[in-house]
Design an enzyme around this catalytic site. Structure first.
Site, PDB file in Angstrom:
ATOM      1  N   ASN A  12       2.630  -6.953  -4.569  1.00 34.77           N
ATOM      2  CA  ASN A  12       1.811  -6.591  -5.297  1.00 34.77           C
ATOM      3  C   ASN A  12       2.435  -5.302  -6.112  1.00 34.77           C
ATOM      4  OD1 ASN A  12      -0.511  -8.165  -4.798  1.00 34.77           O
ATOM      5  ND2 ASN A  12      -0.385  -7.043  -3.051  1.00 34.77           N
ATOM      6  N   TYR A  24      -3.093   4.161  -7.833  1.00 38.68           N
ATOM      7  CA  TYR A  24      -1.293   4.166  -7.848  1.00 38.68           C
ATOM      8  C   TYR A  24      -1.086   4.710  -8.984  1.00 38.68           C
ATOM      9  CZ  TYR A  24      -2.266   1.162  -3.684  1.00 38.68           C
ATOM     10  OH  TYR A  24      -2.603   0.510  -2.495  1.00 38.68           O
ATOM     11  N   HIS A  82       1.913  -2.544   7.171  1.00 36.52           N
ATOM     12  CA  HIS A  82       0.797  -2.463   8.098  1.00 36.52           C
ATOM     13  C   HIS A  82       0.629  -3.577   9.142  1.00 36.52           C
ATOM     14  CE1 HIS A  82      -0.430   1.016   5.520  1.00 36.52           C
ATOM     15  NE2 HIS A  82      -0.698   0.076   4.605  1.00 36.52           N
ATOM     16  N   GLU A 100      10.495   5.442   4.694  1.00 33.69           N
ATOM     17  CA  GLU A 100       9.244   4.882   3.949  1.00 33.69           C
ATOM     18  C   GLU A 100       8.615   5.670   2.858  1.00 33.69           C
ATOM     19  OE1 GLU A 100       6.166   5.546   6.718  1.00 33.69           O
ATOM     20  OE2 GLU A 100       5.294   3.603   6.377  1.00 33.69           O
ATOM     21  N   HIS A 102       5.254   5.738  -0.067  1.00 33.35           N
ATOM     22  CA  HIS A 102       4.184   5.343  -0.456  1.00 33.35           C
ATOM     23  C   HIS A 102       3.623   6.087  -1.795  1.00 33.35           C
ATOM     24  CE1 HIS A 102       3.835   2.443   2.911  1.00 33.35           C
ATOM     25  NE2 HIS A 102       4.170   3.455   3.700  1.00 33.35           N
ATOM     26  N   ARG A 109      -6.761   6.624   3.562  1.00 36.72           N
ATOM     27  CA  ARG A 109      -7.566   5.525   3.053  1.00 36.72           C
ATOM     28  C   ARG A 109      -8.096   4.623   4.336  1.00 36.72           C
ATOM     29  NH1 ARG A 109      -3.817   2.702  -0.685  1.00 36.72           N
ATOM     30  NH2 ARG A 109      -5.634   1.521  -1.374  1.00 36.72           N
ATOM     31  N   ARG A 113      -4.682   0.685   7.194  1.00 37.84           N
ATOM     32  CA  ARG A 113      -3.495   1.373   6.645  1.00 37.84           C
ATOM     33  C   ARG A 113      -3.036   2.485   7.446  1.00 37.84           C
ATOM     34  NH1 ARG A 113      -3.620  -0.967   1.508  1.00 37.84           N
ATOM     35  NH2 ARG A 113      -5.861  -1.112   0.671  1.00 37.84           N
TER      36      ARG A 113
HETATM   37  C1  DQA Z   1       1.051   1.317  -0.760  1.00 38.55           C
HETATM   38  C2  DQA Z   1       0.073   1.773   0.453  1.00 38.55           C
HETATM   39  C3  DQA Z   1      -0.446   0.516   1.150  1.00 38.55           C
HETATM   40  O1  DQA Z   1      -1.324   0.683   2.105  1.00 38.55           O
HETATM   41  C4  DQA Z   1      -0.683  -0.701   0.050  1.00 38.55           C
HETATM   42  O2  DQA Z   1      -0.755  -1.877   0.767  1.00 38.55           O
HETATM   43  C5  DQA Z   1       0.150  -0.857  -1.175  1.00 38.55           C
HETATM   44  C6  DQA Z   1       0.769   0.308  -1.638  1.00 38.55           C
HETATM   45  C7  DQA Z   1       1.536   2.386  -1.705  1.00 38.55           C
HETATM   46  O3  DQA Z   1       2.362   2.867  -2.146  1.00 38.55           O
HETATM   47  O4  DQA Z   1       0.586   3.688  -1.754  1.00 38.55           O
HETATM   48  O5  DQA Z   1       0.255  -2.160  -1.454  1.00 38.55           O
HETATM   49  O6  DQA Z   1       2.462   0.984  -0.144  1.00 38.55           O
END
Ligand code: DQA
Length: 144
Positions: A12, A24, A82, A100, A102, A109, A113
């Site tokens: 996504n 986002y 997750h 990692e 995000h 959230r 998550r």
């Molecule tokens: C994400 C956070 C994840 O929980 C979510 O499923 C995403 C985007 C982030 O960049 O904040 O697809 O990885």
């Protein structure tokens, strides 16, 4: 030879800019790639930015990063963060550092998550700074 940083993006994230912009932001993945490339150039590094909606592609690219001698991987695994024991194992199977990343802060959230299979194997995590999370992760990698 210029050292390459793989920047791997999961499901996504191809819709970034359109997808839930209140969470986002409005930057697209291409916008982020451009900013990373500019900064990487200043640092004498190179960016290889990829996105897939398929878990196995991300596993393959982690293996490839090691085989190609990448300096590090920035990994935003999206929702696979997750759920994916396969990504957890792939990070553990390679010897190069994986950070990692995000955009949002998953801990603020929904509860589903709060668990990160990626974070349990990664060297470190940068989350919650929007598109800047990627830039901050690059700075971290440059200083390793
Ligand atoms: C994400 C956070 C994840 O929980 C979510 O499923 C995403 C985007 C982030 O960049 O904040 O697809 O990885």
């Amino acid at each position: 030879m210029t050292q390459v940083i793989y920047v791997l993006n999961g499901p996504n994230l191809n819709l970034l800019g359109l997808r839930e912009p209140d969470i986002y932001g409005h930057d697209t993945l291409d916008d982020i790639a451009g900013r990373l490339e500019d900064r990487a150039q200043e640092l004498g590094l190179e960016i290889d930015m990829r996105q897939s909606n398929h878990e196995g592609h991300l596993v393959d690219w982690l293996h490839e990063a090691q085989a190609e001698g990448a300096r590090a991987v920035l990994l935003n695994a999206g929702a696979f963060t997750h759920t994916s024991v396969a990504l957890h194992d792939a990070i553990k199977a390679i010897r190069i550092p994986v950070i990692e990343v995000h955009l949002s802060n998953p801990h603020r959230r929904e509860e589903f998550r709060h668990k990160s299979y990626v974070g349990m194997a990664a060297l470190g995590t940068i989350a919650g700074f929007g598109a800047n999370s990627y830039l901050l992760a690059l700075e971290a990698v440059a200083q390793l």
